[in-house]
Design a protein around this motif. Structure first.
Motif, PDB file in Angstrom:
ATOM      1  N   SER A  13      38.966  93.623  16.953  1.00 10.03           N
ATOM      2  CA  SER A  13      38.361  93.011  18.138  1.00 10.03           C
ATOM      3  C   SER A  13      39.013  93.529  19.419  1.00 10.03           C
ATOM      4  N   THR A  14      40.317  93.766  19.360  1.00 11.78           N
ATOM      5  CA  THR A  14      41.032  94.297  20.521  1.00 11.78           C
ATOM      6  C   THR A  14      40.459  95.638  20.955  1.00 11.78           C
ATOM      7  N   ILE A  15      40.219  96.518  19.985  1.00 10.55           N
ATOM      8  CA  ILE A  15      39.646  97.825  20.300  1.00 10.55           C
ATOM      9  C   ILE A  15      38.283  97.664  20.955  1.00 10.55           C
ATOM     10  N   ARG A  16      37.432  96.856  20.351  1.00 16.56           N
ATOM     11  CA  ARG A  16      36.068  96.692  20.869  1.00 16.56           C
ATOM     12  C   ARG A  16      36.056  96.082  22.276  1.00 16.56           C
ATOM     13  N   LEU A  17      36.935  95.126  22.524  1.00 17.65           N
ATOM     14  CA  LEU A  17      36.961  94.466  23.825  1.00 17.65           C
ATOM     15  C   LEU A  17      37.655  95.301  24.888  1.00 17.65           C
ATOM     16  N   SER A  18      38.478  96.263  24.476  1.00 14.44           N
ATOM     17  CA  SER A  18      39.238  97.064  25.432  1.00 14.44           C
ATOM     18  C   SER A  18      38.448  98.240  25.994  1.00 14.44           C
ATOM     19  N   ILE A  19      37.429  98.701  25.275  1.00 14.96           N
ATOM     20  CA  ILE A  19      36.728  99.932  25.669  1.00 14.96           C
ATOM     21  C   ILE A  19      36.139  99.860  27.078  1.00 14.96           C
ATOM     22  N   PRO A  20      35.355  98.827  27.425  1.00 15.34           N
ATOM     23  CA  PRO A  20      34.836  98.791  28.803  1.00 15.34           C
ATOM     24  C   PRO A  20      35.950  98.684  29.835  1.00 15.34           C
ATOM     25  N   LEU A  21      37.060  98.034  29.485  1.00 14.05           N
ATOM     26  CA  LEU A  21      38.182  97.943  30.415  1.00 14.05           C
ATOM     27  C   LEU A  21      38.816  99.310  30.646  1.00 14.05           C
ATOM     28  N   ILE A  22      39.002 100.077  29.568  1.00 14.12           N
ATOM     29  CA  ILE A  22      39.598 101.406  29.697  1.00 14.12           C
ATOM     30  C   ILE A  22      38.740 102.307  30.565  1.00 14.12           C
ATOM     31  N   LEU A  23      37.442 102.322  30.288  1.00 16.54           N
ATOM     32  CA  LEU A  23      36.540 103.185  31.053  1.00 16.54           C
ATOM     33  C   LEU A  23      36.476 102.769  32.520  1.00 16.54           C
ATOM     34  N   ALA A  24      36.369 101.461  32.777  1.00 18.15           N
ATOM     35  CA  ALA A  24      36.300 100.991  34.165  1.00 18.15           C
ATOM     36  C   ALA A  24      37.618 101.210  34.901  1.00 18.15           C
ATOM     37  N   ALA A  25      38.733 101.011  34.209  1.00 20.66           N
ATOM     38  CA  ALA A  25      40.040 101.219  34.847  1.00 20.66           C
ATOM     39  C   ALA A  25      40.255 102.689  35.185  1.00 20.66           C
ATOM     40  N   LEU A  26      39.834 103.596  34.292  1.00 14.60           N
ATOM     41  CA  LEU A  26      39.928 105.027  34.597  1.00 14.60           C
ATOM     42  C   LEU A  26      39.017 105.389  35.769  1.00 14.60           C
ATOM     43  N   PRO A 148      43.481  99.396   5.220  1.00 12.81           N
ATOM     44  CA  PRO A 148      42.684  98.508   6.083  1.00 12.81           C
ATOM     45  C   PRO A 148      42.769  98.883   7.567  1.00 12.81           C
ATOM     46  N   LEU A 149      43.940  99.360   7.991  1.00 11.92           N
ATOM     47  CA  LEU A 149      44.099  99.750   9.389  1.00 11.92           C
ATOM     48  C   LEU A 149      43.192 100.924   9.728  1.00 11.92           C
ATOM     49  N   TYR A 150      43.157 101.911   8.839  1.00  7.04           N
ATOM     50  CA  TYR A 150      42.318 103.092   9.070  1.00  7.04           C
ATOM     51  C   TYR A 150      40.835 102.753   8.919  1.00  7.04           C
ATOM     52  N   SER A 151      40.506 101.987   7.882  1.00  6.08           N
ATOM     53  CA  SER A 151      39.104 101.713   7.564  1.00  6.08           C
ATOM     54  C   SER A 151      38.451 100.732   8.531  1.00  6.08           C
ATOM     55  N   ASN A 152      39.208  99.728   8.988  1.00  4.94           N
ATOM     56  CA  ASN A 152      38.622  98.640   9.774  1.00  4.94           C
ATOM     57  C   ASN A 152      38.952  98.682  11.261  1.00  4.94           C
ATOM     58  N   VAL A 153      39.971  99.437  11.646  1.00  2.00           N
ATOM     59  CA  VAL A 153      40.351  99.497  13.056  1.00  2.00           C
ATOM     60  C   VAL A 153      40.058 100.870  13.652  1.00  2.00           C
ATOM     61  N   ILE A 154      40.541 101.927  12.980  1.00  2.00           N
ATOM     62  CA  ILE A 154      40.333 103.278  13.503  1.00  2.00           C
ATOM     63  C   ILE A 154      38.927 103.772  13.205  1.00  2.00           C
ATOM     64  N   SER A 155      38.481 103.565  11.980  1.00  2.00           N
ATOM     65  CA  SER A 155      37.125 103.959  11.599  1.00  2.00           C
ATOM     66  C   SER A 155      36.148 102.813  11.888  1.00  2.00           C
ATOM     67  N   GLY A 156      34.861 103.154  11.866  1.00  2.00           N
ATOM     68  CA  GLY A 156      33.839 102.120  12.025  1.00  2.00           C
ATOM     69  C   GLY A 156      33.498 101.777  13.458  1.00  2.00           C
ATOM     70  N   ASN A 157      33.944 102.592  14.400  1.00  2.40           N
ATOM     71  CA  ASN A 157      33.608 102.375  15.812  1.00  2.40           C
ATOM     72  C   ASN A 157      32.509 103.334  16.234  1.00  2.40           C
ATOM     73  N   ASN A 158      31.816 103.009  17.305  1.00  2.00           N
ATOM     74  CA  ASN A 158      30.758 103.894  17.779  1.00  2.00           C
ATOM     75  C   ASN A 158      31.345 105.031  18.612  1.00  2.00           C
ATOM     76  N   ILE A 159      30.516 106.007  18.923  1.00  2.00           N
ATOM     77  CA  ILE A 159      31.001 107.226  19.572  1.00  2.00           C
ATOM     78  C   ILE A 159      31.559 106.964  20.973  1.00  2.00           C
ATOM     79  N   LEU A 160      31.046 105.958  21.675  1.00  2.00           N
ATOM     80  CA  LEU A 160      31.558 105.663  23.012  1.00  2.00           C
ATOM     81  C   LEU A 160      33.002 105.175  22.959  1.00  2.00           C
ATOM     82  N   THR A 161      33.383 104.554  21.852  1.00  2.00           N
ATOM     83  CA  THR A 161      34.768 104.119  21.678  1.00  2.00           C
ATOM     84  C   THR A 161      35.699 105.320  21.645  1.00  2.00           C
ATOM     85  N   TYR A 162      35.328 106.329  20.874  1.00  2.00           N
ATOM     86  CA  TYR A 162      36.165 107.524  20.772  1.00  2.00           C
ATOM     87  C   TYR A 162      36.150 108.321  22.076  1.00  2.00           C
TER      88      TYR A 162
END
Length: 323
Positions: A13-26, A148-162
């Motif tokens: 959830s942290t990754i998903r919620l942080s993406i718009p913040l990272i992009l807007a902050a940059l 689980p860290l690789y499968s559920n946190v690093i993997s499984g995100n959409n391309i905008l996350t990366y």
């Protein structure tokens, strides 16, 4: 093991919620490094989210939605640049005006076009950015801790996350290893010296606000057709202002910006998880406390308790050769 699964869920959830913040902050980083305060991050994200959702719904293409979100965000950036750079208007007022325009216009147009109270219809299929399963994610799932860290946190995100995470080292390289970045930082510190060297201050600042528009467009698109499946009234929910707080907290540096946004995203994820739960001895903690922590931490920083946060010296000041 249950605690570990809980931690993995919060980190995801942290990754998903942080993406718009990272992009807007940059986005704010580029603009403010050039000496242009951008309070309008919130409005640009909101307008981009609405445009992306509308086009993705009508065309069934997430990529056309992304292009539309970026386009409308760039238009807002040009308006902000015209008001604050060309006409040397107050940058704060210009940004706040854009926020009001975006908040009102998206609801009015949404109601006029779709009749759903300012919402857009649900987007599905190719109209959304789907999760990407990285190689080996399924095989590694059973490996303790790492799997689980690789499968559920690093993997499984959409391309905008990366793309968002990739934008961090790219921004660092642009700002600190290119001629454009050197000039951009210089114009935010001493525009008179840059002008004396024969470099256009106006052109540099316009390029900076356009970079901000590009990143805000991606952030708004993420909200509408990656994290969600439609535009909802005021769906940016103050993320533009939280991104500004993260930018100040990170002292206007790209890599610390990412970690600050991850911290704020973690607090947001934790607040969602803690709803209705009690902590031993303390009892139930109001979720508003976790939601207010980013601003509390920023105020502590500005008070000087964890080092000084000095903005670019020419930030917020319009430049004119006649001065």
């Amino acid at each position: 093991m249950e605690s570990f699964d809980m931690l993995i869920s919060i980190l995801g959830s942290t990754i998903r919620l942080s993406i718009p913040l990272i992009l807007a902050a940059l986005a704010g980083l580029y603009s403010e490094r050039a000496g242009v305060f951008d309070i309008g991050l919130e409005g640009k994200m909101l307008a981009a989210a609405f445009a992306a959702a509308c086009v993705a719904y009508l065309t069934g293409s997430a990529w056309l939605g992304l292009l539309s979100g970026i386009a409308i965000s760039l238009v807002f950036s040009l308006i902000h640049g015209f008001a604050s750079i060309t006409n040397r208007g107050n940058q704060i007022i210009s940004g706040v005006a854009l926020n009001f325009v975006a908040a009102g216009l998206t609801v009015v147009l949404g109601q006029a076009w779709f009749g759903q109270g300012g919402r857009t219809p649900q987007v599905s299929g190719e109209g959304r950015f789907s999760p990407i399963i990285l190689p080996g994610a399924d095989m590694m799932r059973e490996i303790p801790f790492i799997g689980p860290l690789y499968s559920n946190v690093i993997s499984g995100n959409n391309i905008l996350t990366y793309i968002a995470f990739l934008a961090v080292p790219i921004s660092w390289w642009v700002l600190y290893r290119t001629r454009f970045g050197l000039r951009l930082r210089a114009v935010g510190e001493n525009p008179g010296a840059v002008d004396t060297a024969g470099i256009s201050v106006t052109f540099l600042r316009y390029r900076a606000v356009l970079m901000a528009g590009l990143l805000c467009g991606i952030a708004g698109t993420y909200l509408a057709i990656a994290q969600s499946a439609a535009f909802i009234k005021d769906m940016s929910a103050g993320k533009g202002f939280i991104a500004l707080a993260a930018l100040i907290f990170a002292k206007w540096k790209p890599v610390p910006v990412m970690f600050a946004c991850l911290l704020f995203g973690f607090l947001d994820a934790l607040s969602n998880f803690m709803q209705g739960k009690s902590i031993p001895v303390i009892g139930e903690v109001p979720v508003q406390l976790f939601q207010a922590l980013p601003y509390i931490l920023t105020c502590i920083l500005l008070a000087g308790f964890i080092g000084a946060a000095n903005p670019p010296k020419a930030g917020g000041v319009a430049y004119s050769k006649e001065r």
